[in-house]
Scaffold this motif. Structure first.
Motif, PDB file in Angstrom:
ATOM      1  N   ARG A   1      -2.500  -5.347  -3.536  1.00 24.64           N
ATOM      2  CA  ARG A   1      -1.200  -5.970  -3.286  1.00 24.64           C
ATOM      3  C   ARG A   1      -1.171  -6.382  -1.813  1.00 24.64           C
ATOM      4  O   ARG A   1      -1.328  -5.535  -0.932  1.00 24.64           O
ATOM      5  CB  ARG A   1      -0.084  -4.947  -3.548  1.00 24.64           C
ATOM      6  CG  ARG A   1       1.188  -5.567  -4.046  1.00 24.64           C
ATOM      7  CD  ARG A   1       2.210  -4.548  -4.430  1.00 24.64           C
ATOM      8  NE  ARG A   1       1.884  -3.780  -5.635  1.00 24.64           N
ATOM      9  CZ  ARG A   1       2.544  -2.678  -6.000  1.00 24.64           C
ATOM     10  NH1 ARG A   1       3.508  -2.214  -5.230  1.00 24.64           N
ATOM     11  NH2 ARG A   1       2.238  -2.065  -7.114  1.00 24.64           N
TER      12      ARG A   1
ATOM     13  N   ASP B   1      -4.568  10.299  -6.951  1.00 22.16           N
ATOM     14  CA  ASP B   1      -3.704   9.236  -6.419  1.00 22.16           C
ATOM     15  C   ASP B   1      -3.245   9.563  -4.998  1.00 22.16           C
ATOM     16  O   ASP B   1      -3.314   8.720  -4.095  1.00 22.16           O
ATOM     17  CB  ASP B   1      -2.499   9.041  -7.358  1.00 22.16           C
ATOM     18  CG  ASP B   1      -1.799   7.713  -7.139  1.00 22.16           C
ATOM     19  OD1 ASP B   1      -2.275   6.904  -6.315  1.00 22.16           O
ATOM     20  OD2 ASP B   1      -0.757   7.472  -7.793  1.00 22.16           O
TER      21      ASP B   1
ATOM     22  N   ALA C   1      -1.376  11.776   6.407  1.00 19.78           N
ATOM     23  CA  ALA C   1      -1.933  10.451   6.082  1.00 19.78           C
ATOM     24  C   ALA C   1      -1.251   9.811   4.872  1.00 19.78           C
ATOM     25  O   ALA C   1      -1.255   8.597   4.714  1.00 19.78           O
ATOM     26  CB  ALA C   1      -3.434  10.559   5.836  1.00 19.78           C
TER      27      ALA C   1
ATOM     28  N   SER D   1      -6.295   9.227  -2.704  1.00 19.37           N
ATOM     29  CA  SER D   1      -6.838   7.875  -2.477  1.00 19.37           C
ATOM     30  C   SER D   1      -6.070   7.193  -1.345  1.00 19.37           C
ATOM     31  O   SER D   1      -6.668   6.582  -0.456  1.00 19.37           O
ATOM     32  CB  SER D   1      -6.818   7.038  -3.756  1.00 19.37           C
ATOM     33  OG  SER D   1      -5.500   6.682  -4.119  1.00 19.37           O
ATOM     34  N   THR D   2      -4.745   7.336  -1.345  1.00 19.49           N
ATOM     35  CA  THR D   2      -3.943   6.709  -0.293  1.00 19.49           C
ATOM     36  C   THR D   2      -4.176   7.421   1.047  1.00 19.49           C
ATOM     37  O   THR D   2      -4.334   6.772   2.086  1.00 19.49           O
ATOM     38  CB  THR D   2      -2.441   6.773  -0.653  1.00 19.49           C
ATOM     39  OG1 THR D   2      -2.283   6.324  -1.990  1.00 19.49           O
ATOM     40  CG2 THR D   2      -1.612   5.920   0.282  1.00 19.49           C
TER      41      THR D   2
ATOM     42  N   SER E   1      -7.609   3.183  -4.067  1.00 20.98           N
ATOM     43  CA  SER E   1      -6.648   2.487  -3.197  1.00 20.98           C
ATOM     44  C   SER E   1      -7.424   1.389  -2.494  1.00 20.98           C
ATOM     45  O   SER E   1      -8.475   1.663  -1.897  1.00 20.98           O
ATOM     46  CB  SER E   1      -6.076   3.443  -2.140  1.00 20.98           C
ATOM     47  OG  SER E   1      -5.142   4.305  -2.742  1.00 20.98           O
TER      48      SER E   1
ATOM     49  N   GLY F   1       5.441   5.363  -4.218  1.00 19.38           N
ATOM     50  CA  GLY F   1       4.445   4.419  -4.748  1.00 19.38           C
ATOM     51  C   GLY F   1       3.012   4.925  -4.662  1.00 19.38           C
ATOM     52  O   GLY F   1       2.164   4.553  -5.476  1.00 19.38           O
TER      53      GLY F   1
ATOM     54  N   LEU G   1       8.170   1.541   4.880  1.00 19.49           N
ATOM     55  CA  LEU G   1       7.565   0.841   3.735  1.00 19.49           C
ATOM     56  C   LEU G   1       8.505  -0.217   3.155  1.00 19.49           C
ATOM     57  O   LEU G   1       8.054  -1.256   2.679  1.00 19.49           O
ATOM     58  CB  LEU G   1       7.152   1.848   2.653  1.00 19.49           C
ATOM     59  CG  LEU G   1       6.033   2.814   3.070  1.00 19.49           C
ATOM     60  CD1 LEU G   1       5.794   3.867   1.994  1.00 19.49           C
ATOM     61  CD2 LEU G   1       4.742   2.052   3.363  1.00 19.49           C
TER      62      LEU G   1
ATOM     63  N   ILE H   1      -0.970  -0.696   1.992  1.00 23.09           N
ATOM     64  CA  ILE H   1      -1.133   0.714   2.409  1.00 23.09           C
ATOM     65  C   ILE H   1      -0.909   0.767   3.923  1.00 23.09           C
ATOM     66  O   ILE H   1      -1.642   0.140   4.696  1.00 23.09           O
ATOM     67  CB  ILE H   1      -2.539   1.235   2.042  1.00 23.09           C
ATOM     68  CG1 ILE H   1      -2.788   1.003   0.543  1.00 23.09           C
ATOM     69  CG2 ILE H   1      -2.666   2.722   2.395  1.00 23.09           C
ATOM     70  CD1 ILE H   1      -4.235   1.149   0.126  1.00 23.09           C
TER      71      ILE H   1
HETATM   72  P1  AMP Z   1      -1.782   3.475  -3.562  1.00 16.57           P
HETATM   73  O1  AMP Z   1      -2.066   2.166  -4.222  1.00 16.57           O
HETATM   74  O2  AMP Z   1      -1.794   4.662  -4.458  1.00 16.57           O
HETATM   75  O3  AMP Z   1      -2.652   3.695  -2.353  1.00 16.57           O
HETATM   76  O4  AMP Z   1      -0.272   3.438  -3.058  1.00 16.57           O
HETATM   77  C1  AMP Z   1       0.218   2.389  -2.252  1.00 16.57           C
HETATM   78  C2  AMP Z   1       1.722   2.433  -2.270  1.00 16.57           C
HETATM   79  O5  AMP Z   1       2.151   3.642  -1.660  1.00 16.57           O
HETATM   80  C3  AMP Z   1       2.369   1.321  -1.465  1.00 16.57           C
HETATM   81  O6  AMP Z   1       2.693   0.232  -2.303  1.00 16.57           O
HETATM   82  C4  AMP Z   1       3.593   1.999  -0.881  1.00 16.57           C
HETATM   83  O7  AMP Z   1       4.648   1.998  -1.828  1.00 16.57           O
HETATM   84  C5  AMP Z   1       3.137   3.416  -0.684  1.00 16.57           C
HETATM   85  N1  AMP Z   1       2.502   3.711   0.630  1.00 16.57           N
HETATM   86  C6  AMP Z   1       1.831   2.873   1.454  1.00 16.57           C
HETATM   87  N2  AMP Z   1       1.346   3.526   2.523  1.00 16.57           N
HETATM   88  C7  AMP Z   1       1.711   4.824   2.371  1.00 16.57           C
HETATM   89  C8  AMP Z   1       1.522   6.003   3.133  1.00 16.57           C
HETATM   90  N3  AMP Z   1       0.812   6.012   4.257  1.00 16.57           N
HETATM   91  N4  AMP Z   1       2.065   7.149   2.662  1.00 16.57           N
HETATM   92  C9  AMP Z   1       2.774   7.177   1.524  1.00 16.57           C
HETATM   93  N5  AMP Z   1       2.986   6.095   0.766  1.00 16.57           N
HETATM   94  C10 AMP Z   1       2.453   4.939   1.174  1.00 16.57           C
END
Ligand code: AMP
Ligand code: MG
Length: 376
Positions: A291, A329, A128, A332-333, A286, A195, A137, A303
């Motif tokens: 953004r 972190d 995930a 959360s993603t 997240s 990110g 991305l 995301i």
């Molecule tokens: P966060 O705010 O910690 O949830 O991270 C979001 C950032 O992670 C985005 O701006 C992307 O750079 C990156 N991202 C988005 N989706 C994913 C995903 N499924 N797996 C890994 N990185 C991601």
């Protein structure tokens, strides 16, 4: 020669003087803890976000030393984890990406540490959160930047383009050689995007370093990625510094830090929905509001669901509370991209980790221990 009673008088006077000095200067034992005062400062050039550092220290000089150390350490992590810029004489995540399919790159141990944690979280969450999703991305990043620069142009990336890129996100092709200190991407079409994990990992590492170096009470907030060190000290001493010269309200009494959970609805007059109490803990959210850009009134946030290759609008935000901001972190993603049943089972199965899900209709789901941290 002094007579005995004179000696006793001098001795008693000396003891009294020492006691008075101790009480006035507060330099003896427990009294010193009460002399800590609250200081705060902020920076705008770390991880493309606002960093707020708040700490209780004896004086401004001591605070400035910790703030300087925090900034210098964070700036190093910022450089190492950058995917967009080159830095003279430093191999970064971008250097690894530039050498995909060409050669392994010797990197700092902090990059290896970040990537190892990201791979283990990929495995734990069934993919995930996937730092090897850079190819997909980067397309979303380009479309978002273009749309923000020219909202009339705003478009959703074509699915064929996303699917083509998705052929290059196999994380088993991320080869980390801890012994050799190298990282290699065994697919020229692959790239890393950290990110989802970098801010939390950096915040955790820097917080641990500050604690080791003697800081006992602080809060580090890197763009909403919050890590607290210790509790707020007892004593109720007045604040002496604040943002832009504004005084910060006086704090009292050995309390946990209070950290707000942002309302995903930016239009609402209520900026925070809840507040939690943290001692030596992290809180990371997240959310769809952090953004995004819009096409025909539909919001496309940052995301990306690894199977759909699109932003998933199941939740408005997912907040993770635990003792490690790097883990918070990553989670959360990941949990943002998981069905409730799987996400809740994952969180309930982890010791000391709690979560709060907020749905677009404002319904909330909490893991079993989350409410225990909430302030009423
Ligand atoms: P966060 O705010 O910690 O949830 O991270 C979001 C950032 O992670 C985005 O701006 C992307 O750079 C990156 N991202 C988005 N989706 C994913 C995903 N499924 N797996 C890994 N990185 C991601
Ligand atoms: Mg994250």
């Amino acid at each position: 020669m002094l007579r005995t009673f004179q000696k006793v008088k001098i001795f008693t006077a000396a003891v009294c003087l020492i006691l008075v000095l101790c009480l006035t200067l507060g330099g003896c034992g427990g009294a010193s803890a009460q002399r800590l005062k609250r200081y705060s400062t902020q920076y705008f050039d770390l991880f493309d976000t606002v960093t707020v550092f708040t700490a209780y220290t004896a004086d401004q000089d001591e605070f400035d030393r910790y703030a300087g150390e925090m900034y210098a350490e964070m700036a190093e992590f910022h450089r190492l984890f950058d995917i967009y810029h080159d830095y003279e004489g430093v191999n970064t995540i971008k250097t690894i990406n530039d050498n995909a399919g060409i050669s392994p790159v010797r990197v700092d141990g902090r990059i290896i540490g970040l990537l190892e944690e990201a791979v283990s979280l990929y495995e734990l969450t069934g993919g995930a959160v996937n730092v090897a999703m850079g190819s997909v991305l980067s397309i979303w990043h380009e479309y978002r930047e273009a749309a923000l620069a020219d909202p009339e142009w705003a478009q959703v990336p074509p699915m064929e383009l996303l699917e083509e890129a998705a052929a290059h996100m196999d994380i088993t092709k991320l080869q980390i050689d801890r012994q050799a200190g190298t990282v290699y991407l065994d697919d020229p079409g692959m790239s890393l995007d950290v990110g989802a994990v970098a801010k939390g990992y950096a915040t955790e590492m820097v917080s641990r370093k500050l604690r080791e170096d003697g800081l006992t009470s602080a809060m580090l907030n890197v763009g909403g990625n919050v890590r607290t060190i210790g509790a707020k000290p007892a004593g109720g001493w007045p604040a002496v510094a604040g943002f832009g010269g504004e005084p910060v309200a006086a704090e009292s009494g050995g309390e946990p830090w209070a950290v707000g959970i942002q309302n995903p609805d930016a239009e609402s007059s209520e900026a925070y929905l809840h507040s939690v109490s943290l001692i030596d803990a992290a809180l990371v959210t997240s959310g769809t509001y952090q953004r995004y850009y819009e096409v025909d009134g539909v919001r496309y946030h940052h995301i990306i669901h690894p199977d759909l290759l699109m932003p998933w609008n199941r939740y408005e935000s997912v907040t993770i509370l635990c003792g490690d901001s790097g883990l918070a972190d990553c989670l959360s993603t990941a949990v943002f991209n998981m069905e409730m049943e799987a996400g809740l089972a994952l969180i309930e199965g982890m010791d000391g980790v709690e979560a709060l899900w907020i749905y677009p209709d404002k319904t909330e789901v909490r893991s079993s221990g989350f409410a225990g941290y909430e302030q009423s």
